[in-house]
Scaffold this motif. Structure first.
Motif, short mmCIF file in Angstrom:
data_model
loop_
_atom_site.label_atom_id
_atom_site.label_comp_id
_atom_site.label_asym_id
_atom_site.label_seq_id
_atom_site.Cartn_x
_atom_site.Cartn_y
_atom_site.Cartn_z
N GLY A 163 32.25 18.99 43.55
CA GLY A 163 33.07 17.85 43.98
C GLY A 163 33.58 17.06 42.80
N GLN A 164 32.71 16.82 41.80
CA GLN A 164 33.13 16.09 40.60
C GLN A 164 34.15 16.89 39.81
OE1 GLN A 164 32.11 12.89 39.24
NE2 GLN A 164 31.63 12.65 41.39
N HIS A 165 33.93 18.19 39.71
CA HIS A 165 34.88 19.05 39.00
C HIS A 165 36.23 19.05 39.69
CE1 HIS A 165 36.92 22.90 38.22
NE2 HIS A 165 36.55 22.66 36.97
N ASP A 166 36.21 19.27 41.01
CA ASP A 166 37.46 19.33 41.77
C ASP A 166 38.23 18.01 41.72
OD1 ASP A 166 36.78 21.93 42.37
OD2 ASP A 166 36.32 21.55 44.49
N ALA A 167 37.49 16.90 41.58
CA ALA A 167 38.14 15.58 41.49
C ALA A 167 38.58 15.25 40.06
CB ALA A 167 37.18 14.50 42.00
N GLY A 168 38.33 16.17 39.13
CA GLY A 168 38.72 15.95 37.74
C GLY A 168 37.82 14.98 37.00
N GLN A 169 36.60 14.76 37.51
CA GLN A 169 35.70 13.77 36.92
C GLN A 169 34.86 14.32 35.77
OE1 GLN A 169 35.75 10.46 37.88
NE2 GLN A 169 37.57 11.26 38.90
N GLY A 170 34.59 15.62 35.76
CA GLY A 170 33.80 16.17 34.66
C GLY A 170 33.02 17.40 35.08
N THR A 172 33.94 15.42 29.99
CA THR A 172 35.22 15.25 30.66
C THR A 172 35.81 16.65 30.86
OG1 THR A 172 36.52 15.17 28.63
CG2 THR A 172 35.63 13.06 29.45
N THR A 173 36.84 16.74 31.67
CA THR A 173 37.48 18.04 31.86
C THR A 173 38.15 18.53 30.57
OG1 THR A 173 39.44 16.94 32.73
CG2 THR A 173 37.82 17.74 34.33
N ALA A 174 38.35 17.64 29.60
CA ALA A 174 38.89 18.01 28.30
C ALA A 174 37.79 18.45 27.33
CB ALA A 174 39.69 16.86 27.70
N GLY A 175 36.53 18.35 27.77
CA GLY A 175 35.41 18.82 26.94
C GLY A 175 34.75 17.78 26.07
#
Length: 148
Positions: A58-65, A124-127
């Motif tokens: 859920g956090q990944h899909d929401a772009g949270q991390g 973060t999704t940017a690492g």
């Protein structure tokens, strides 16, 4: 627990995850291939997080991390073999603002086959490292056993 049910269970603050060694898990010697211990440990950690209400997807899909392993120390003590029934025991040993360290042991009955300390960092999704959600820090902290 998910609607499909988790395979693992808690015994106090220890999470126990059952695994069976299949033919595909072994190498030419008939023993478990060393990298498969890491797969078992990953499955056990994911199941433990799911069991305490941590929704990584859920956090990944929401772009949270996302969580990523940032440090790993592993020791192989004895081999597992085809058809062995194993248990992966996981214990949270340390929680930081952006990390959680989990001690894991792969066991055949009372015999420790492999043990590891795994630190996962919340990114973060940017690492880039970031603080974990407060509810997750609380969930991890509640699983740390007090010194006896």
């Amino acid at each position: 627990m998910s609607e499909h049910g988790a395979l693992g269970r808690f015994d106090g603050k220890r999470h126990l995850f059952p695994v069976r060694v299949y033919f595909e898990d072994t190498d030419l010697s008939g023993l478990i291939y060393h990298a498969n211990y890491l797969r078992y440990m990953e499955r056990a950690r994911s199941d433990m997080l799911r069991a305490v209400g941590i929704d990584q997807r859920g956090q990944h899909d929401a772009g949270q991390g996302v969580y990523a392993v940032s440090d790993l120390h592993i020791r192989y003590r004895a081999p597992a073999k085809l058809d062995d029934d194993l248990i992966v025991e996981s214990r949270v040993v340390k929680v930081g603002a952006a990390t959680a360290t989990i001690q894991q042991r792969v066991m055949r009955q009372d015999q420790v086959l492999t043990e590891a300390n795994v630190t996962a960092a919340w990114l973060t999704t940017a690492g880039r490292p970031q603080r974990q959600p407060k509810a997750w820090v609380a969930a991890f902290t509640a699983l740390i056993e007090e010194d006896k």
